[in-house]
Design a protein around this motif. Structure first.
Motif, PDB file in Angstrom:
ATOM      1  N   HIS A   1      15.771 -16.720   8.059  1.00  0.00           N
ATOM      2  CA  HIS A   1      14.941 -15.512   8.291  1.00  0.00           C
ATOM      3  C   HIS A   1      14.010 -15.688   9.180  1.00  0.00           C
ATOM      4  N   LEU A   2      13.776 -14.832  10.188  1.00  0.00           N
ATOM      5  CA  LEU A   2      12.961 -15.125  11.315  1.00  0.00           C
ATOM      6  C   LEU A   2      12.226 -13.480  11.278  1.00  0.00           C
ATOM      7  N   GLY A   3      10.943 -13.656  10.910  1.00  0.00           N
ATOM      8  CA  GLY A   3      10.192 -12.562  10.385  1.00  0.00           C
ATOM      9  C   GLY A   3       9.640 -11.848  11.715  1.00  0.00           C
ATOM     10  N   TYR A   4       8.822 -10.592  11.697  1.00  0.00           N
ATOM     11  CA  TYR A   4       8.244 -10.182  12.766  1.00  0.00           C
ATOM     12  C   TYR A   4       6.982  -9.864  12.397  1.00  0.00           C
ATOM     13  N   ASN A   5       6.428 -10.473  11.227  1.00  0.00           N
ATOM     14  CA  ASN A   5       4.821 -10.204  11.019  1.00  0.00           C
ATOM     15  C   ASN A   5       4.593  -8.978  10.613  1.00  0.00           C
ATOM     16  N   SER A   6       5.308  -8.272   9.728  1.00  0.00           N
ATOM     17  CA  SER A   6       4.977  -6.842   9.462  1.00  0.00           C
ATOM     18  C   SER A   6       5.555  -6.736   8.088  1.00  0.00           C
ATOM     19  N   CYS A   7       4.650  -5.691   7.410  1.00  0.00           N
ATOM     20  CA  CYS A   7       5.086  -5.234   5.866  1.00  0.00           C
ATOM     21  C   CYS A   7       4.937  -3.762   5.917  1.00  0.00           C
ATOM     22  N   THR A   8       5.690  -3.130   6.723  1.00  0.00           N
ATOM     23  CA  THR A   8       5.920  -1.686   6.533  1.00  0.00           C
ATOM     24  C   THR A   8       6.615  -1.194   5.590  1.00  0.00           C
ATOM     25  N   THR A   9       7.524  -1.808   5.116  1.00  0.00           N
ATOM     26  CA  THR A   9       8.429  -1.232   4.066  1.00  0.00           C
ATOM     27  C   THR A   9       7.663  -1.152   2.691  1.00  0.00           C
ATOM     28  N   LEU A  10       6.833  -2.137   2.309  1.00  0.00           N
ATOM     29  CA  LEU A  10       6.058  -2.420   1.024  1.00  0.00           C
ATOM     30  C   LEU A  10       4.655  -2.853   1.640  1.00  0.00           C
ATOM     31  N   PRO A  11       3.747  -1.979   2.254  1.00  0.00           N
ATOM     32  CA  PRO A  11       2.545  -2.414   2.764  1.00  0.00           C
ATOM     33  C   PRO A  11       1.690  -3.402   1.696  1.00  0.00           C
ATOM     34  N   ASN A  12       1.278  -4.503   2.314  1.00  0.00           N
ATOM     35  CA  ASN A  12       0.190  -5.434   1.689  1.00  0.00           C
ATOM     36  C   ASN A  12       1.069  -6.195   0.429  1.00  0.00           C
ATOM     37  N   GLU A  13       2.147  -6.100   0.605  1.00  0.00           N
ATOM     38  CA  GLU A  13       3.098  -6.642  -0.712  1.00  0.00           C
ATOM     39  C   GLU A  13       4.262  -7.706  -0.189  1.00  0.00           C
TER      40      GLU A  13
ATOM     41  N   ALA B   1       3.581 -13.487   7.028  1.00  0.00           N
ATOM     42  CA  ALA B   1       2.923 -12.512   7.358  1.00  0.00           C
ATOM     43  C   ALA B   1       1.749 -12.353   6.768  1.00  0.00           C
ATOM     44  N   PRO B   2       0.567 -12.140   7.192  1.00  0.00           N
ATOM     45  CA  PRO B   2      -0.888 -12.175   6.525  1.00  0.00           C
ATOM     46  C   PRO B   2      -0.850 -11.164   5.635  1.00  0.00           C
ATOM     47  N   CYS B   3      -0.188  -9.988   5.982  1.00  0.00           N
ATOM     48  CA  CYS B   3      -0.027  -8.838   4.935  1.00  0.00           C
ATOM     49  C   CYS B   3       0.666  -8.855   3.904  1.00  0.00           C
ATOM     50  N   ALA B   4       1.591  -9.942   3.601  1.00  0.00           N
ATOM     51  CA  ALA B   4       2.270 -10.227   2.484  1.00  0.00           C
ATOM     52  C   ALA B   4       1.495 -10.698   1.281  1.00  0.00           C
ATOM     53  N   SER B   5       1.479 -10.330   0.138  1.00  0.00           N
ATOM     54  CA  SER B   5       0.536 -10.892  -0.991  1.00  0.00           C
ATOM     55  C   SER B   5       1.039 -12.360  -1.296  1.00  0.00           C
ATOM     56  N   GLU B   6       0.003 -13.019  -2.058  1.00  0.00           N
ATOM     57  CA  GLU B   6       0.138 -14.508  -2.277  1.00  0.00           C
ATOM     58  C   GLU B   6       1.315 -14.576  -3.181  1.00  0.00           C
ATOM     59  N   ALA B   7       1.685 -13.858  -4.026  1.00  0.00           N
ATOM     60  CA  ALA B   7       2.642 -13.862  -4.964  1.00  0.00           C
ATOM     61  C   ALA B   7       4.181 -13.737  -4.331  1.00  0.00           C
ATOM     62  N   ASN B   8       3.939 -13.267  -3.222  1.00  0.00           N
ATOM     63  CA  ASN B   8       5.338 -13.062  -2.525  1.00  0.00           C
ATOM     64  C   ASN B   8       5.641 -13.754  -1.141  1.00  0.00           C
ATOM     65  N   LYS B   9       5.149 -15.089  -1.083  1.00  0.00           N
ATOM     66  CA  LYS B   9       5.242 -15.867  -0.012  1.00  0.00           C
ATOM     67  C   LYS B   9       6.667 -16.399   0.376  1.00  0.00           C
ATOM     68  N   ASN B  10       7.616 -16.114  -0.477  1.00  0.00           N
ATOM     69  CA  ASN B  10       8.836 -16.596  -0.340  1.00  0.00           C
ATOM     70  C   ASN B  10       9.837 -15.354  -0.605  1.00  0.00           C
ATOM     71  N   ARG B  11       9.490 -14.144  -0.658  1.00  0.00           N
ATOM     72  CA  ARG B  11      10.267 -12.775  -0.407  1.00  0.00           C
ATOM     73  C   ARG B  11       9.975 -12.168   0.664  1.00  0.00           C
ATOM     74  N   VAL B  12      11.180 -11.410   0.991  1.00  0.00           N
ATOM     75  CA  VAL B  12      11.256 -10.351   2.029  1.00  0.00           C
ATOM     76  C   VAL B  12      11.857  -9.055   1.454  1.00  0.00           C
ATOM     77  N   VAL B  13      11.579  -8.011   1.897  1.00  0.00           N
ATOM     78  CA  VAL B  13      11.984  -6.674   1.462  1.00  0.00           C
ATOM     79  C   VAL B  13      12.694  -5.885   2.883  1.00  0.00           C
ATOM     80  N   PHE B  14      13.677  -5.168   2.369  1.00  0.00           N
ATOM     81  CA  PHE B  14      14.405  -4.519   3.472  1.00  0.00           C
ATOM     82  C   PHE B  14      14.833  -2.962   2.870  1.00  0.00           C
ATOM     83  N   ASP B  15      14.758  -2.122   3.749  1.00  0.00           N
ATOM     84  CA  ASP B  15      14.877  -0.670   3.454  1.00  0.00           C
ATOM     85  C   ASP B  15      16.354  -0.164   3.623  1.00  0.00           C
ATOM     86  N   MET B  16      16.865   0.133   2.259  1.00  0.00           N
ATOM     87  CA  MET B  16      18.174   0.219   2.107  1.00  0.00           C
ATOM     88  C   MET B  16      18.663   1.732   2.837  1.00  0.00           C
TER      89      MET B  16
END
Length: 117
Positions: free
Chosen positions: A92-104, A53-68
């Motif tokens: 993992h198949l992403g939806y191109n979103s960063c709503t849990t940690l925006p821009n991260e 997702a373009p909203c993910a920071s460069e440092a997190n291109k191999n990470r995903v987050v989820f809301d517990m």
């Protein structure tokens, strides 16, 4: 007309899932209570997510987050923990979103133990 229809379907399908990590292993799994006092967990794959997702920071291109605090987040954590403990491959198949940690970090999308593709 059939060719145009097929081309439109192909274009839509290629954008349906943005980030993808097939047959990846989980290198790191952790949880925290840092963003807007919300319990989140994230995982790091052994390789970068293709088409992140373009909203993910460069440092997190191999990470995903989820809301517990959601049932989906709890289910994803269960799969991630089982995969991490058993050193099993996940997809993992992403939806191109960063709503849990925006821009991260990219939000977890469809998440599978193994490869359903």
């Amino acid at each position: 007309m059939k060719k145009l229809f097929a081309l439109c379907i192909l274009a839509f399908a290629s954008n349906l899932y943005a980030g993808k990590c097939e047959d990846c292993t989980i290198k790191f799994l952790g949880c925290s209570y840092v963003y807007e006092k919300k319990q989140t967990c994230n995982l790091e794959f052994n390789e970068n997510i293709s088409n992140p997702a373009p909203c993910a920071s460069e440092a997190n291109k191999n990470r995903v987050v989820f809301d517990m605090e959601t049932e989906g987040g709890k289910a994803a954590y269960s799969i991630a923990l089982a995969a991490y403990m058993g050193n099993k491959k996940v997809t993992h198949l992403g939806y191109n979103s960063c709503t849990t940690l925006p821009n991260e970090m990219e939000d977890i999308g469809n998440f599978y133990l193994g490869n359903p593709l």
